[in-house]
Write a protein that holds these residues in place. Structure first.
Motif, PDB file in Angstrom:
ATOM      1  N   LEU A  15      59.342   8.032 -42.315  1.00 28.68           N
ATOM      2  CA  LEU A  15      60.216   7.665 -43.421  1.00 28.68           C
ATOM      3  C   LEU A  15      59.330   7.096 -44.514  1.00 28.68           C
ATOM      4  N   SER A  16      59.406   7.672 -45.707  1.00 27.49           N
ATOM      5  CA  SER A  16      58.588   7.172 -46.815  1.00 27.49           C
ATOM      6  C   SER A  16      59.446   7.014 -48.060  1.00 27.49           C
ATOM      7  N   ILE A  71      47.306   9.515 -47.286  1.00 35.03           N
ATOM      8  CA  ILE A  71      47.285   8.054 -47.283  1.00 35.03           C
ATOM      9  C   ILE A  71      47.613   7.603 -48.701  1.00 35.03           C
ATOM     10  N   ALA A  72      48.644   6.801 -48.830  1.00 35.26           N
ATOM     11  CA  ALA A  72      49.094   6.340 -50.148  1.00 35.26           C
ATOM     12  C   ALA A  72      49.486   4.872 -50.029  1.00 35.26           C
ATOM     13  N   PRO A  73      48.543   3.959 -50.253  1.00 31.97           N
ATOM     14  CA  PRO A  73      48.818   2.531 -50.086  1.00 31.97           C
ATOM     15  C   PRO A  73      49.978   2.006 -50.931  1.00 31.97           C
ATOM     16  N   ASP A  74      50.296   2.682 -52.022  1.00 35.47           N
ATOM     17  CA  ASP A  74      51.362   2.228 -52.904  1.00 35.47           C
ATOM     18  C   ASP A  74      52.736   2.787 -52.518  1.00 35.47           C
ATOM     19  N   VAL A  75      52.800   3.564 -51.437  1.00 40.83           N
ATOM     20  CA  VAL A  75      54.050   4.163 -50.990  1.00 40.83           C
ATOM     21  C   VAL A  75      54.414   3.572 -49.625  1.00 40.83           C
ATOM     22  N   ALA A  76      55.630   3.055 -49.506  1.00 39.25           N
ATOM     23  CA  ALA A  76      56.097   2.519 -48.222  1.00 39.25           C
ATOM     24  C   ALA A  76      56.258   3.673 -47.243  1.00 39.25           C
ATOM     25  N   GLN A  77      55.672   3.527 -46.045  1.00 34.69           N
ATOM     26  CA  GLN A  77      55.754   4.565 -45.019  1.00 34.69           C
ATOM     27  C   GLN A  77      55.924   3.921 -43.642  1.00 34.69           C
TER      28      GLN A  77
END
Length: 123
Positions: free
Chosen positions: A90-91, A100-106
């Motif tokens: 879930l993102s 990898i996207a540190p600014d996206v909640a995952q």
């Protein structure tokens, strides 16, 4: 194998799912990895309001179990795939698989399948 489904949907779009917590999610895609030793089926979802909902982690994880049981397992049955486990992700925005996207909640959870039910596993 990857099965793309839909782009993020508007509130009236029938592909939008309302999870038990009220979080609105859209199926991003499925990934069939049942031909690997772990026999995994992945169901990837997007929830634009995930960051606000993440304040109640218990609700998010409950929603993920709901998505496993009500979306991923029926899809497995329809496709007749021999999965041993389902991984639900879930993102807060659509991402390419493995990004990898540190600014996206995952969030990710793994479930074994027992008696046609998703059983949470430590991931």
């Amino acid at each position: 194998m990857l099965w793309a489904t839909t782009a993020p949907a508007a509130a009236t779009d029938p592909t939008q799912i309302e999870a038990p917590s009220g979080l609105r999610v859209v199926l991003q895609d499925y990934r069939d990895e049942t031909d690997t030793p772990l026999a995994i089926f992945r169901a990837r979802f997007v929830a634009p309001d995930l960051e606000q909902a993440a304040e109640t982690m218990e609700a998010v994880f409950s929603d993920m179990e709901y998505l496993c049981n009500t979306v991923a397992l029926p899809e497995l049955a329809t496709r007749g795939l021999p999965a041993q486990r389902v991984v639900v992700s879930l993102s807060s925005e659509p991402l390419e698989f493995g990004t990898i996207a540190p600014d996206v909640a995952q969030f990710f959870e793994s479930y074994s399948i027992e008696d046609a039910t998703c059983i949470w596993e430590l991931f």
